[in-house]
Design a protein around this motif. Structure first.
Motif, short mmCIF file in Angstrom:
data_model
loop_
_atom_site.label_atom_id
_atom_site.label_comp_id
_atom_site.label_asym_id
_atom_site.label_seq_id
_atom_site.Cartn_x
_atom_site.Cartn_y
_atom_site.Cartn_z
N ASN A 203 1.05 -1.25 -0.12
CA ASN A 203 0.05 -0.01 0.02
C ASN A 203 0.89 1.12 0.07
OD1 ASN A 203 -2.42 -1.55 0.07
ND2 ASN A 203 -2.28 -1.58 2.30
N HIS A 204 1.96 1.25 -0.76
CA HIS A 204 2.99 2.25 -0.92
C HIS A 204 2.24 3.69 -1.35
CE1 HIS A 204 5.93 4.83 -2.33
NE2 HIS A 204 5.54 4.65 -3.74
N SER A 205 1.27 3.54 -1.90
CA SER A 205 0.96 4.63 -2.75
C SER A 205 -0.40 5.10 -1.99
CB SER A 205 0.51 4.40 -4.41
OG SER A 205 -0.55 3.25 -4.29
N PHE A 206 -0.68 4.62 -0.91
CA PHE A 206 -1.88 4.96 -0.20
C PHE A 206 -1.66 5.44 1.42
CE2 PHE A 206 -3.10 1.43 -2.78
CZ PHE A 206 -3.84 1.92 -3.66
N MET A 207 -0.46 6.41 1.21
CA MET A 207 -0.18 6.92 2.42
C MET A 207 0.30 8.55 2.25
SD MET A 207 3.21 5.02 3.96
CE MET A 207 3.56 6.14 5.16
N PRO A 208 -0.80 9.16 1.78
CA PRO A 208 -0.21 10.51 1.32
C PRO A 208 -0.11 11.57 2.39
CG PRO A 208 -2.95 10.34 1.36
CD PRO A 208 -2.20 9.16 1.60
N VAL A 209 0.46 12.94 2.08
CA VAL A 209 0.83 13.87 3.02
C VAL A 209 0.10 15.30 2.42
CG1 VAL A 209 2.70 15.38 4.00
CG2 VAL A 209 3.17 12.91 3.39
N VAL A 210 -0.55 15.64 3.62
CA VAL A 210 -1.30 16.96 3.20
C VAL A 210 -0.97 17.96 4.25
CG1 VAL A 210 -3.41 17.82 2.80
CG2 VAL A 210 -3.06 15.68 2.49
N VAL A 211 -0.56 19.11 3.79
CA VAL A 211 -0.01 20.20 4.62
C VAL A 211 -0.89 21.19 4.44
CG1 VAL A 211 2.11 21.57 5.29
CG2 VAL A 211 2.40 19.24 4.79
N GLU A 212 -1.51 21.78 5.58
CA GLU A 212 -2.48 23.21 5.15
C GLU A 212 -1.70 24.25 6.06
OE1 GLU A 212 -6.79 24.69 6.15
OE2 GLU A 212 -6.38 22.60 6.27
N SER A 213 -1.46 25.29 5.27
CA SER A 213 -0.80 26.43 5.85
C SER A 213 -1.91 27.49 5.91
CB SER A 213 0.30 26.97 5.14
OG SER A 213 0.80 28.12 5.45
N THR A 214 -1.84 27.96 7.39
CA THR A 214 -2.66 28.81 7.75
C THR A 214 -2.17 30.03 8.60
OG1 THR A 214 -3.38 27.82 9.83
CG2 THR A 214 -4.43 27.16 8.02
N PRO A 215 -2.80 31.32 8.75
CA PRO A 215 -2.11 32.21 9.76
C PRO A 215 -2.20 31.87 11.05
CG PRO A 215 -4.10 33.36 8.09
CD PRO A 215 -3.95 31.86 7.97
N LEU A 216 -1.09 32.43 11.73
CA LEU A 216 -1.16 32.01 13.15
C LEU A 216 -2.15 31.92 13.94
CD1 LEU A 216 1.12 31.34 15.35
CD2 LEU A 216 1.58 33.60 15.82
N GLN A 217 -3.04 32.76 13.94
CA GLN A 217 -4.44 32.75 14.91
C GLN A 217 -5.04 31.64 14.45
OE1 GLN A 217 -3.55 35.08 13.11
NE2 GLN A 217 -5.23 36.05 11.70
N HIS A 218 -5.24 31.26 13.38
CA HIS A 218 -6.28 30.09 12.83
C HIS A 218 -5.33 28.65 13.19
CE1 HIS A 218 -8.16 32.49 9.37
NE2 HIS A 218 -8.51 32.72 10.25
N PHE A 219 -4.06 28.67 13.41
CA PHE A 219 -3.21 27.45 13.60
C PHE A 219 -3.58 27.25 15.05
CE2 PHE A 219 0.54 26.11 15.89
CZ PHE A 219 0.71 24.71 15.28
#
Length: 230
Positions: A203-219
């Motif tokens: 299942n090598h192709s089934f472990m994605p990475v998703v990075v969401e960048s937001t302003p500091l207050q939302h983080f």
């Protein structure tokens, strides 16, 4: 937002990726000029009727094709070494995140910001919402603040993995028993997709990475919400 289906490199979302794109264009132009010169030389040699059967010595030509490639290698090597040093530079990161690869998902731990840890599994195709990408979306995105130095500590629990996000210029192996380190700064808000780029099993192709960048207050709001729900 970087679209994984587009041709060529994705748009740079970090200073390191911008440097890599510039270096790619720089090197590609040199390769293009060399290829043009070689093609021109071959064409001239194949089309000319002039011959010389007594060419026994040509010191000038020997000097040129020895010195010129050395100069070209230096022109390529210097910016390459500069980028390598920039990628290893670690200057007072605001957030440190530990990412551990498993068969077949990623787990994240915010060790020095908040005692926050969670797993990120790929979203099944039948539960995708409109606008989400098949095989690239996860149930828990990695949310980080924009314009903040981020340090990633990357390891694996079972076999070799690789934490890769092309838009950020990040590709770091996750090795069992070893803690690898990388750093990046995201320059604008957005959602950036990547995948494990090491052949780690069925299942090598089934472990994605998703990075969401937001302003500091939302983080900060997101981190409080995750702490309450995990």
């Amino acid at each position: 937002m970087a679209y994984p289906s587009q041709l060529g490199f994705q748009d740079a979302a970090s200073p390191i990726m911008e440097e890599l794109l510039h270096f790619h264009d720089h090197t590609l132009m040199i390769v293009f000029l060399i290829s043009t010169l070689v093609l021109y030389t071959i064409t001239i040699m194949m089309s000319t009727k002039l011959t010389n059967t007594s060419s026994m010595d040509a010191q000038e030509v020997e000097m040129i094709w020895t010195v010129l490639p050395a100069i070209i290698m230096i022109v390529i090597a210097l910016p390459s070494l500069r980028i390598l040093y920039l990628m290893d530079e670690m200057d007072d990161p605001h957030v440190t995140i530990k990412s551990t690869g498993h068969q077949w998902y990623w787990s994240y731990e915010f060790s020095d910001y908040t005692p926050l840890a969670f797993d990120a599994y790929m979203t099944p195709t039948n539960t995708l919402e409109i606008g989400q990408f098949r095989l690239l979306e996860v149930d828990n995105r990695l949310v980080i603040p924009t314009e903040s130095p981020i340090r990633m500590l990357i390891s694996a629990d079972d076999v070799l993995h690789s934490w890769t996000v092309p838009s950020l210029g990040v590709k770091t192996d996750a090795t069992p028993g070893r803690l690898n380190q990388t750093t990046f700064v995201i320059t604008r808000p957005g959602i950036y997709y990547g995948q494990c780029s090491e052949i780690c099993g069925a299942n090598h192709s089934f472990m994605p990475v998703v990075v969401e960048s937001t302003p500091l207050q939302h983080f900060e709001k997101w981190s409080l919400f995750m702490l309450e729900t995990t």
